[in-house]
Write a protein that holds these residues in place. Sequence first.
Motif, PDB file in Angstrom:
ATOM      1  N   ASN A 127       5.430  -4.449   8.404  1.00 38.46           N
ATOM      2  CA  ASN A 127       5.352  -3.509   7.296  1.00 38.46           C
ATOM      3  C   ASN A 127       4.366  -2.407   7.676  1.00 38.46           C
ATOM      4  OD1 ASN A 127       5.123  -2.158   4.872  1.00 38.46           O
ATOM      5  ND2 ASN A 127       4.231  -3.878   3.748  1.00 38.46           N
ATOM      6  N   ARG A 128       4.846  -1.180   7.787  1.00 37.88           N
ATOM      7  CA  ARG A 128       3.968  -0.095   8.237  1.00 37.88           C
ATOM      8  C   ARG A 128       2.847   0.191   7.230  1.00 37.88           C
ATOM      9  NH1 ARG A 128       4.197   4.647   5.719  1.00 37.88           N
ATOM     10  NH2 ARG A 128       5.989   5.186   4.436  1.00 37.88           N
ATOM     11  N   LEU A 129       3.016  -0.260   5.992  1.00 31.56           N
ATOM     12  CA  LEU A 129       1.993  -0.011   4.978  1.00 31.56           C
ATOM     13  C   LEU A 129       0.772  -0.892   5.167  1.00 31.56           C
ATOM     14  CD1 LEU A 129       4.259   0.283   1.812  1.00 31.56           C
ATOM     15  CD2 LEU A 129       3.400   2.116   3.278  1.00 31.56           C
ATOM     16  N   PRO A 134      -0.780   3.613   7.292  1.00 31.97           N
ATOM     17  CA  PRO A 134       0.532   3.990   6.770  1.00 31.97           C
ATOM     18  C   PRO A 134       1.069   5.307   7.313  1.00 31.97           C
ATOM     19  CG  PRO A 134      -0.884   3.206   4.999  1.00 31.97           C
ATOM     20  CD  PRO A 134      -1.749   3.350   6.221  1.00 31.97           C
ATOM     21  N   ASP A 135       0.167   6.203   7.704  1.00 33.70           N
ATOM     22  CA  ASP A 135       0.584   7.528   8.146  1.00 33.70           C
ATOM     23  C   ASP A 135       0.553   7.690   9.667  1.00 33.70           C
ATOM     24  OD1 ASP A 135      -2.155   7.345   8.355  1.00 33.70           O
ATOM     25  OD2 ASP A 135      -2.533   9.409   7.716  1.00 33.70           O
ATOM     26  N   GLU A 145       8.174   2.441  12.615  1.00 30.80           N
ATOM     27  CA  GLU A 145       7.803   1.339  11.737  1.00 30.80           C
ATOM     28  C   GLU A 145       8.365   1.619  10.346  1.00 30.80           C
ATOM     29  OE1 GLU A 145       3.632   0.187  14.058  1.00 30.80           O
ATOM     30  OE2 GLU A 145       3.553   1.181  12.106  1.00 30.80           O
ATOM     31  N   PHE A 146       8.530   0.563   9.552  1.00 30.11           N
ATOM     32  CA  PHE A 146       9.230   0.677   8.280  1.00 30.11           C
ATOM     33  C   PHE A 146       8.421   0.074   7.139  1.00 30.11           C
ATOM     34  CE2 PHE A 146      12.306   0.246  11.694  1.00 30.11           C
ATOM     35  CZ  PHE A 146      13.170   1.309  11.463  1.00 30.11           C
ATOM     36  N   ASP A 147       8.557   0.684   5.974  1.00 33.44           N
ATOM     37  CA  ASP A 147       8.141   0.018   4.757  1.00 33.44           C
ATOM     38  C   ASP A 147       9.394  -0.637   4.158  1.00 33.44           C
ATOM     39  OD1 ASP A 147       9.593   1.871   3.173  1.00 33.44           O
ATOM     40  OD2 ASP A 147       7.844   3.164   2.910  1.00 33.44           O
TER      41      ASP A 147
END
Length: 259
Positions: A127-129, A134-135, A145-147
């Motif tokens: 989870n990129r978050l 996240p950025d 990467e994905f949320d």
Amino acid sequence: MKITGERVVSPTGGFNPTWQRHVAAYVLIEPFLGLGRVLDLGCGVGHSYHRLAPRETLGVDIDPKALEGQDRETVVADMRALPFDDASFSSVIAVQSIEHVPDPERAVAEAARVLEPNGAAVFVTPNRLTLGRPDEIIDPYHYVEFDPDELRALCAQAFDKVEIRGLVGSDDYMELFSEERKRLDRLLRLDPLRLRRLVPRAVRQSLYDRLLRRYRGDVDTRAEAIAVEDFALSADDLEGCLDVCAVCRTPLVQVSIGA
């Protein structure tokens, strides 16, 4: 194999929590799979395929060294151009692998192509978050990467039904995870202008590997105590999960992704 950030190869020392997290992904997605043959994409050293028994599994990786010594059929291939017939597998899984290619939509489309019409494809990815920032993609082995919403959208290009779950960790695991995040934040603050983005990827990978071996090489009884049971799949608080899991069904036969 040499320990790097590219793939999980050792449960020793401080690397055990990550190893167990990868193993847990296989254990937790197993109930979604049919009883037929399973295609294991980007399988690496094949640390957990036995968790899918009694199913027959076939491992695919682009690195032939990673496939050496696995007691199952393996094929050296790019997950974006699979050498298999259409609808030839009951299930397809990709655990911590689609983030390693710059065009994961091609890997998802190939998974849909080789999946039987009533089969299931499962993609697990960080989870990129929560992974780094996240950025910004910090891991130099990751191209994308994905949320949760982004992974759903990616999979919906190739599958009619997409169900999202999140892999979450116990309090014991999250204590270690939080410590690593704080250490990462301290390192990143040394480069406030983000000049690291200008460093060639190969150099960043080498530096990343050295840092991993340095900080995870020490004996830590807390890390050694982490087990598969420290992880679970949940439909709650997806944005806060460690890994995003997409369970995909009903492949769209009209999918066509250009080379």
